[in-house]
Design a protein around this motif. Structure first.
Motif: not given
Length: 319
Positions: A72-76, A117-124, A126-136
């Motif tokens: 994912h290279m297009d944060v916004n 910067a705010k966009d990046t914080v929000e995306v991170e 979302y990513v952390r939430g995804f990582a918790r839901r999908r440990p695989d």
């Protein structure tokens, strides 16, 4: 089926370069590039899909392509005119009470209130939430310092291209850079590591060794600085943005006031990546690609050093 890599943000120069590079990986069988606009540069043998990653239809794209690796290279996810390709170390912010060096676990003193910067914080988030839901699923987050090089196309590169650099009076921030070639290499390593079993998940700061002061940057560019009070710099940034000269945003002004330096031990010891370029070498390549400034760097450096000597001599009797 072999490895299928899907890359977002391919209409930007860095995304396009990564797509062309990853195709040479012998373990990669298929590369799909995604962006909201059609790239103006070639993507080699990669397939291109025009899609907005903010739209739910992107889930169908992922399913239909069978992608097992997403870069994912297009944060916004907005068109190129938004000028969104900046450092993701901006999640730390820039504030007067910041620590000297940020580690991956250091919380920011002041959360970004807007912009990239705010966009990046929000995306991170979302990513952390995804990582918790999908440990695989292996999830790797790379927090880049400011990416520079001969092909750099960013608001910071545009700022450095100004004939005179407006700065905040009384401040000389520390800056870090990462070379665009190193950015491509570490992205390739991070994309391949889970597949090869050398890395599961993690967050990593990415930057070249060392730091440069803004005053050193201006001398190496051969461009004089114009120290202004902070409200005046903010006003100048608004004018430059309105004229379309550069995206001199409030978050960039904060970074050029207080600076930002990150620790890169995890990049080396866990990710196993060692940049080929230091911060100084990265900036040297960038400066060389931009040509000479208004003043020869050597003459500007001598002038600044002489002025500093005069000021020190005048202060000496009162000390």
């Amino acid at each position: 089926m072999g490895n299928v890599v899907l890359v977002t943000g391919v209409a930007r120069q860095l995304g396009g370069r990564f797509v062309r590079r990853i195709q040479r990986d012998p373990d990669v069988d298929r590369v799909i590039g995604v962006d909201a606009v059609v790239p103006e540069h070639p993507l080699g043998g990669a397939e291109f899909l025009r899609a907005d990653i903010r739209h739910p239809a992107i889930a169908r794209v992922l399913a239909e392509t069978g992608a097992d690796t997403v870069v994912h290279m297009d944060v916004n996810g907005t068109p190129l005119g938004s000028r969104g390709g900046r450092s993701s170390t901006s999640v730390y912010g820039s504030a007067p009470r910041d620590p000297a060096v940020f580690t991956e676990n250091t919380p920011p003193k002041s959360l970004p209130s807007g912009g990239f910067a705010k966009d990046t914080v929000e995306v991170e988030g979302y990513v952390r939430g995804f990582a918790r839901r999908r440990p695989d699923v292996a999830v790797c987050v790379l927090r880049f310092a400011n990416v520079l090089g001969p092909c750099a196309d960013s608001p910071l590169a545009e700022y450095f291209a100004l004939p005179v650099l407006p700065t905040v009076l009384g401040y000389d921030p520390r800056l870090q850079f990462v070379h665009e070639d190193d950015a491509i290499d570490v992205l390739r390593i991070a994309a391949a590591a889970p597949r090869r079993g050398t890395l599961n998940s993690g967050t990593f700061n990415i930057a070249g060794d060392g730091v440069l002061l803004l005053s050193q940057v201006s001398r190496r560019l051969g461009r004089p600085t114009l120290p202004l009070f902070l409200p005046t710099v903010t006003w100048a940034g608004t004018v430059l943005r309105s004229l379309g000269i550069t995206d001199f945003s409030p978050e960039q002004i904060r970074m050029l006031t207080h600076g930002r330096v990150v620790e890169t031990t995890q990049m080396r010891e866990t990710l196993g990546f060692h940049p080929r370029y230091t911060t100084a070498e990265t900036f040297e390549e960038f400066a060389r690609s931009r040509g000479p400034g208004l003043l020869p760097p050597e003459s500007l450096a001598r002038t600044v050093d002489r002025l500093a000597g005069v000021l020190s001599a005048r202060r000496a009797p009162s000390q």
